[in-house]
Design an enzyme around this catalytic site. Sequence first.
Site, PDB file in Angstrom:
ATOM      1  N   ASP A 189       0.868  -1.177   0.000  1.00 30.94           N
ATOM      2  CA  ASP A 189       0.000   0.000   0.000  1.00 30.94           C
ATOM      3  C   ASP A 189       0.907   1.230   0.000  1.00 30.94           C
ATOM      4  O   ASP A 189       1.498   1.560   1.010  1.00 30.94           O
ATOM      5  CB  ASP A 189      -0.899  -0.031   1.232  1.00 30.94           C
ATOM      6  CG  ASP A 189      -1.678   1.252   1.461  1.00 30.94           C
ATOM      7  OD1 ASP A 189      -1.769   2.082   0.539  1.00 30.94           O
ATOM      8  OD2 ASP A 189      -2.200   1.423   2.583  1.00 30.94           O
ATOM      9  N   GLU A 223      -0.569  10.726   0.768  1.00 32.58           N
ATOM     10  CA  GLU A 223      -1.893  10.121   0.956  1.00 32.58           C
ATOM     11  C   GLU A 223      -2.056   9.556   2.357  1.00 32.58           C
ATOM     12  O   GLU A 223      -3.141   9.622   2.943  1.00 32.58           O
ATOM     13  CB  GLU A 223      -2.105   9.023  -0.091  1.00 32.58           C
ATOM     14  CG  GLU A 223      -3.537   8.487  -0.161  1.00 32.58           C
ATOM     15  CD  GLU A 223      -3.821   7.370   0.828  1.00 32.58           C
ATOM     16  OE1 GLU A 223      -5.009   7.035   1.009  1.00 32.58           O
ATOM     17  OE2 GLU A 223      -2.859   6.820   1.421  1.00 32.58           O
ATOM     18  N   GLU A 224      -0.988   8.997   2.912  1.00 36.15           N
ATOM     19  CA  GLU A 224      -1.103   8.333   4.213  1.00 36.15           C
ATOM     20  C   GLU A 224      -1.429   9.301   5.350  1.00 36.15           C
ATOM     21  O   GLU A 224      -1.845   8.869   6.422  1.00 36.15           O
ATOM     22  CB  GLU A 224       0.182   7.561   4.534  1.00 36.15           C
ATOM     23  CG  GLU A 224       0.438   6.357   3.638  1.00 36.15           C
ATOM     24  CD  GLU A 224      -0.580   5.232   3.824  1.00 36.15           C
ATOM     25  OE1 GLU A 224      -1.494   5.372   4.659  1.00 36.15           O
ATOM     26  OE2 GLU A 224      -0.449   4.217   3.125  1.00 36.15           O
TER      27      GLU A 224
END
Length: 372
Positions: A189, A223-224
């Site tokens: 991910d 994004e995290e």
Amino acid sequence: MARPEIDLDYLKARLADLLNTPSPTGYTDEAVWLLCRELGRLGLDYELTRRGAIRARLPGSAAKPARALVAHVDTLGAQVKAVKSNGRLELVAIGHWSSRFAEGARATVFSEGGSWRGTILPLKASGHTFNDEVDTQPVNWQQIELRIDAVTHGREDTLALGVDIGDIVAIDPQPEFMDTGFIVSRHLDDKAGVATLLAALECMIREERTPTVDTWWLFTIAEEVGLGASSVLIPDVAAMVTVDNGTTAPGQNSSEFGVTIAMADQTGPFDWHLTRKLVQLARDHEIPHQKDVFRYYRSDSASALEAGADIRTALITFGIDASHGYERIHESALVDLARLIVAYAESEVEIGRDAKPLGGVKGFTHQPVDDH
């Protein structure tokens, strides 16, 4: 056109390169350089935002309404919260992940004094010392510490190495590419999503496939922590498909095989028309797929909408077991996902009105209503 031939060896090589390039949120420059070199090798024009998000355009038969595909290169990680009196490091998480998965990890601290290797350990790490207490110690980020592999007898020794509060900690991915087709690693991910986007792009260039409209390949760097695609879009983009992980777990319909098309996440439903278009494309191209809804999940799509982008969004995923932990995927799902990306890029535009940001009711969409 003929079925796209996705180069699995290329996809896996790009994924290995990405996994071997540390890129926790806030420390993504080298991964950005890696992607830029590959985009240049493919002969694609690209540009970067100030902080390093990338957008590359594959010209289409028409310019508008442009489409975008996005994945994020940043990963989970940690930061030094404090240098402790014993010379070890207290950590805080970068992104949302449990300290349970940090325990025992090998890691690199990037400091002004250089990079230092170390191990993340629970405070009570020795059963010979603490006996059963090693099993009853709570699980949280205050219960672990990073032991640096350098001679440090106390706080001052560690500070003398150049290590200090705020330094970035990258967690080793420990990737394994199995003969069974499974890929096991941290940070799949969303480095698997990035590699899949590259594989789809490489296929379209190699097979001289032209998108229906200008299609932007976007790679985000935060994004995290919820920022993602908030500042990388251009106004011409009318629809954006995010490529990320789908969680295979009890209560979920995701699978490690085929493409999982998300119908909603914690921010609400994805665009009704775009998600159903993707489902129909999967059916038409005989791509294995399933639908799912994620309760505790958000992606680059959410950050784009929250930043004010008036676009249609969707999320297509590769199934991942133990997300935000020691993750596992299957290479066949990545190939299926790449095939769907190519099919989407080549698909016809159904909503011509989307070429303009504003307009009258003419051409506006309908949704079916039960006549009863």
